[in-house]
Design a protein around this motif. Structure first.
Motif, PDB file in Angstrom:
ATOM      1  N   LYS A 131      31.021  75.419  20.782  1.00 22.84           N
ATOM      2  CA  LYS A 131      30.365  76.250  19.764  1.00 22.84           C
ATOM      3  C   LYS A 131      29.105  75.564  19.464  1.00 22.84           C
ATOM      4  CE  LYS A 131      33.936  78.868  17.738  1.00 22.84           C
ATOM      5  NZ  LYS A 131      34.667  79.508  16.576  1.00 22.84           N
ATOM      6  N   THR A 132      28.681  74.161  19.695  1.00 27.03           N
ATOM      7  CA  THR A 132      27.574  73.725  19.501  1.00 27.03           C
ATOM      8  C   THR A 132      26.397  73.754  20.461  1.00 27.03           C
ATOM      9  OG1 THR A 132      28.078  71.496  20.607  1.00 27.03           O
ATOM     10  CG2 THR A 132      28.805  71.843  18.370  1.00 27.03           C
ATOM     11  N   THR A 135      36.791  74.249  22.120  1.00 27.65           N
ATOM     12  CA  THR A 135      36.266  75.406  21.426  1.00 27.65           C
ATOM     13  C   THR A 135      34.972  74.772  20.395  1.00 27.65           C
ATOM     14  OG1 THR A 135      38.318  76.773  21.730  1.00 27.65           O
ATOM     15  CG2 THR A 135      36.472  77.705  20.130  1.00 27.65           C
ATOM     16  N   THR A 136      35.558  73.980  19.509  1.00 26.17           N
ATOM     17  CA  THR A 136      34.467  73.287  18.336  1.00 26.17           C
ATOM     18  C   THR A 136      33.370  72.837  19.021  1.00 26.17           C
ATOM     19  OG1 THR A 136      35.856  71.359  18.270  1.00 26.17           O
ATOM     20  CG2 THR A 136      36.325  73.348  16.743  1.00 26.17           C
ATOM     21  N   ASN A 137      33.497  72.041  20.190  1.00 25.92           N
ATOM     22  CA  ASN A 137      32.456  71.284  20.743  1.00 25.92           C
ATOM     23  C   ASN A 137      31.524  72.388  21.707  1.00 25.92           C
ATOM     24  OD1 ASN A 137      33.461  69.022  20.075  1.00 25.92           O
ATOM     25  ND2 ASN A 137      34.110  68.340  21.867  1.00 25.92           N
ATOM     26  N   GLY A 189      27.930  71.356  14.390  1.00 22.55           N
ATOM     27  CA  GLY A 189      29.230  70.590  14.571  1.00 22.55           C
ATOM     28  C   GLY A 189      29.938  70.248  13.339  1.00 22.55           C
ATOM     29  N   PHE A 220      33.482  68.932  13.195  1.00 20.33           N
ATOM     30  CA  PHE A 220      34.919  68.892  13.385  1.00 20.33           C
ATOM     31  C   PHE A 220      35.461  67.489  14.220  1.00 20.33           C
ATOM     32  CE2 PHE A 220      33.998  73.460  12.610  1.00 20.33           C
ATOM     33  CZ  PHE A 220      34.856  73.671  11.743  1.00 20.33           C
ATOM     34  N   THR A 279      38.467  66.161  16.338  1.00 25.03           N
ATOM     35  CA  THR A 279      39.330  66.410  17.080  1.00 25.03           C
ATOM     36  C   THR A 279      39.998  65.390  17.553  1.00 25.03           C
ATOM     37  OG1 THR A 279      38.235  68.283  17.605  1.00 25.03           O
ATOM     38  CG2 THR A 279      40.399  67.751  18.933  1.00 25.03           C
ATOM     39  N   LYS A 333      28.063  82.835  20.264  1.00 23.47           N
ATOM     40  CA  LYS A 333      29.555  82.551  19.223  1.00 23.47           C
ATOM     41  C   LYS A 333      29.746  83.841  18.994  1.00 23.47           C
ATOM     42  CE  LYS A 333      27.051  79.486  19.011  1.00 23.47           C
ATOM     43  NZ  LYS A 333      26.197  78.608  20.036  1.00 23.47           N
ATOM     44  N   SER A 343      32.320  66.947  16.857  1.00 27.45           N
ATOM     45  CA  SER A 343      31.341  68.098  17.487  1.00 27.45           C
ATOM     46  C   SER A 343      30.143  67.843  17.026  1.00 27.45           C
ATOM     47  CB  SER A 343      32.179  69.370  17.128  1.00 27.45           C
ATOM     48  OG  SER A 343      32.167  69.718  15.749  1.00 27.45           O
ATOM     49  N   SER A 367      35.178  69.945   7.987  1.00 31.65           N
ATOM     50  CA  SER A 367      34.998  68.568   8.351  1.00 31.65           C
ATOM     51  C   SER A 367      35.390  67.660   6.994  1.00 31.65           C
ATOM     52  CB  SER A 367      33.847  68.308   8.581  1.00 31.65           C
ATOM     53  OG  SER A 367      32.542  68.538   7.492  1.00 31.65           O
ATOM     54  N   THR A 424      42.686  65.097  10.425  1.00 28.82           N
ATOM     55  CA  THR A 424      41.864  66.170  10.940  1.00 28.82           C
ATOM     56  C   THR A 424      42.033  67.581  10.060  1.00 28.82           C
ATOM     57  OG1 THR A 424      43.033  67.047  12.627  1.00 28.82           O
ATOM     58  CG2 THR A 424      41.510  65.131  13.206  1.00 28.82           C
TER      59      THR A 424
END
Length: 671
Positions: free
Chosen positions: A150-151, A146-148, A65, A67, A69, A157, A212, A611, A607
């Motif tokens: 993806k972890t 999405t960003t969360n 992660g 990112f 948001t 992915k 994330s 990051s 944001t």
């Protein structure tokens, strides 16, 4: 190492690290130490740096992660996420079967799937790449997360080569395994935070976190169960499940193809008791007509498909007698009431105790001595009392009244405004708090002192060897006395003393976390350490200065000030400093890539696609300096989305140039 050798080693390291992560997060049975895990991860990072073309999106190095948001974008579902009709009644399932037969005849099959108690999620893939993850929301639109997502390690992915379409959507459930839930809830309780009621709430709360990197620290898992495409690829749901599994998606192995309603009912009956052996929660069984053509023929109501139904298990509830109410004092001083019950068998285990949460719950239940109560597990991991059988209440039974003084040290309890829990304020003289603090301090995720486990801490406290955290660092002066104690041999004592000495090298953020300041968990401790750099600066910080730190709110700021106002706490810190513990944050050695930003100062706010930590590193690696607040000394404000209006207003008043992250990269000669 050659390219082919590196390829094989990367594959082997990735597989090994994923297995260790599973054992640690899901099974709560780690097979190697954190140090050994980190060494394997370092080797993988080094190889991927040398051969970037071998980096896989599913690599353990990529699921971290980073990112932030501030607001989740609302996305309309391409295909509505309808809810299923449900029943708790087998006769209603038979009626459902009769309606199906009346509409399409007798020639059809059912697919039975476990109904996971998690968070519904829709994933969109484009040419094998995960491009969007959206929550159910109201069924027509949901939040893009999405960003969360993806972890989550189990969600691919990027798909490897296969016969999947260029564009498709797949739906499933995000959930948390029970052991991971227990472990993380224990950490929340240790940090003075309220525990989540069940894994579903924990999973849902995690997916909605704004950072994330924090999501990545909470082990979520997933199962996929329905495929959507513009052009039908398969004739049955069962075929599609086998196909998406071959594409690399996690598909639950307990699904069953059933030829009639009798087989469906048997499947439901089998899992009524077997469900308690699973590592995750299910609350029922989903039954779907297998043929897609028959699904189309059956169609939909306004709210749900006519070709599917969910059978939900009733939460197991039993009646038993309340024998007494006792009170537990935690490390943070929170006093929790516990109902001691006449033992009963419930949801696969013998239950003797049930949480009462706090004083409000005792009032809500109107508990009296000797009451007969209904206890339920259901989706809850910890048994709880649902209600009282008033018909069995004994005449003249006295109401249960929450205690006013600590059950251990007798100190008058306190309750802060807006909080449900009562606390014992005597943190330096209340045995459970003292022992709990020392156990927390020496724990694997804090100071990681080998040979000094929870039982050893209890024994040393009972024998008078340690009464405060600082006493741990004086144990080397009592080695001869320790040898007289049972189970304290020379080797174990030496291992313990070595572990204590090594712990002095733990960084400031770990020491700060170890102090046990209420609401200051590992993440908050790191942010405070990195911001203030030294314990002296932190102890001198005002409320406004603390509140200005990213993600440090009013509650945490008040707690930190309250902690450092106590002379006993300051004296303890002085002793730990004298023993050589780290109370200054180590400055990262910056390897300069260029001096293009030399002499320039920056603040990053908002944001970004990258990051903030990445942008900070880029600035420092090119000679720039990061400031903590806006002043006339600032050269540039790097502004992203959702930047705070106060910073923008102040920078504008001071005529400070406001640039985007793209303009920052342009200053470095990057497109």
């Amino acid at each position: 190492m050659s390219f082919e050798e590196a390829k094989k080693r990367i594959a082997a390291l990735s597989a090994e690290l994923k297995e260790h992560s599973y054992r640690y997060y899901v099974l709560a049975m780690p097979s190697i130490s954190d140090f050994e895990f980190d060494k394997l991860l370092e080797e993988l990072v080094a190889l991927e740096t040398q051969y970037p073309e071998l980096i896989d999106p599913d690599s353990p190095t990529q699921n971290v992660g980073g990112f932030i948001t501030k607001e989740f974008q609302t996305v309309k579902h391409r295909w509505p996420m309808l809810s299923l009709g449900n029943t708790y009644n087998e006769q209603e399932l038979v009626d459902f079967d009769q309606r199906i037969k009346k509409a399409i005849g007798d020639n059809f099959e059912y697919v039975c799937e476990l109904k996971f108690d998690g968070l519904s999620m829709s994933l969109t893939y484009d040419k094998g790449h995960l491009v969007r993850a959206v929550t159910r929301g109201d069924g027509t639109q949901g939040d893009e997360v999405t960003t969360n997502v993806k972890t989550i390690r189990s969600i691919p992915k990027r798909l490897h080569e296969g016969d999947y379409p260029d564009d498709f959507e797949i739906r499933g459930e995000v959930f948390m395994h029970l052991k991971a839930f227990d472990r993380l809830n224990e950490e929340r309780i240790e940090n003075g935070e309220p525990p989540y009621a069940n894994p579903r709430n924990f999973a849902s709360g995690t997916i909605k976190l704004q950072d994330s990197a924090e999501v990545a620290k909470r082990p979520l898992d997933s199962f996929m169960y329905f495929l959507y495409t513009e052009r039908r690829l398969f004739s049955t749901h069962w075929e599609s499940l086998q196909a998406v599994k071959s594409w690399g998606f996690p598909v639950n192995s307990e699904s069953r193809l059933c030829g009639n309603i009798e087989e469906v009912l048997k499947f439901i009956g089998d899992w009524e008791s077997k469900r308690f052996d699973l590592s995750y929660d299910i609350d029922g069984i989903v039954i779907k007509v297998n043929s897609y053509a028959q699904q189309e023929e059956l169609g939909f109501t306004a709210k749900s498909p006519r070709w599917a139904i969910a059978y939900k298990y009733k939460a197991q509830q039993v009646e038993t007698e309340l024998q007494s109410v006792s009170y537990q004092v935690g490390r943070t001083g929170a006093v929790t009431p516990v109902a001691n019950l006449k033992p009963i068998f419930l949801a696969g285990t013998t239950v003797k105790r049930a949480t009462l949460h706090n004083a409000n719950e005792i009032i809500r239940l109107d508990l009296h001595e000797g009451d007969w109560v209904y206890v339920e597990k259901g989706g809850e991991i910890i048994p709880k009392i649902i209600s009282v059988n008033l018909e069995k209440r004994k005449p003249g039974a006295a109401p249960i009244k929450y205690i006013t003084n600590c059950p251990v040290c007798g100190t008058a309890l306190e309750r802060k405004e807006g909080e449900a829990a009562f606390y014992c304020p005597n943190d330096e003289g209340c045995a459970p708090q003292i022992v709990g603090k020392m156990q927390h301090f020496t724990g694997r995720k804090v100071m990681n002192i080998d040979g000094l486990g929870d039982e050893t801490i209890e024994t040393l406290y009972e024998k008078g060897f340690i009464c405060h955290i600082s006493d741990i660092y004086d144990l080397h002066t009592k080695a001869d006395q320790l040898k007289t104690m049972e189970r304290f041999g020379e080797k174990s004592i030496n291992n313990m003393l070595d572990g204590i000495e090594k712990s002095k090298q733990q960084p400031f953020e770990k020491v700060l976390f170890g102090l046990g300041i209420r609401y200051v968990g590992a993440t908050v401790a790191k942010k405070l350490a990195m911001y203030f750099k030294t314990i002296d600066a932190l102890m001198a910080a005002s409320f406004d200065e603390l509140n200005a730190v990213e993600e440090i709110g009013e509650r945490i700021a008040k707690s930190v000030i309250e902690y450092f106002t106590d002379p006993q706490h300051r004296a303890e810190i002085e002793k730990l400093q004298a023993q050589g513990l780290q109370f200054t944050a180590e400055e990262k050695e910056v390897v300069l890539a260029s001096d293009k930003l030399s002499g320039k100062t920056f603040i990053i706010s908002g944001t970004f696609a990258k990051s903030r930590d990445e942008l900070k590193d880029i600035i420092e690696q090119n000679g720039g300096k990061i400031l903590s607040s806006i002043s006339a000394k600032l050269d540039y404000l790097v502004a992203g989305d959702n930047m705070g209006p106060a910073k923008l207003e102040k920078a504008t008043k001071l005529n400070i140039p406001i640039i985007s992250d793209e303009e920052l990269m342009g200053m470095l000669g990057h497109d």
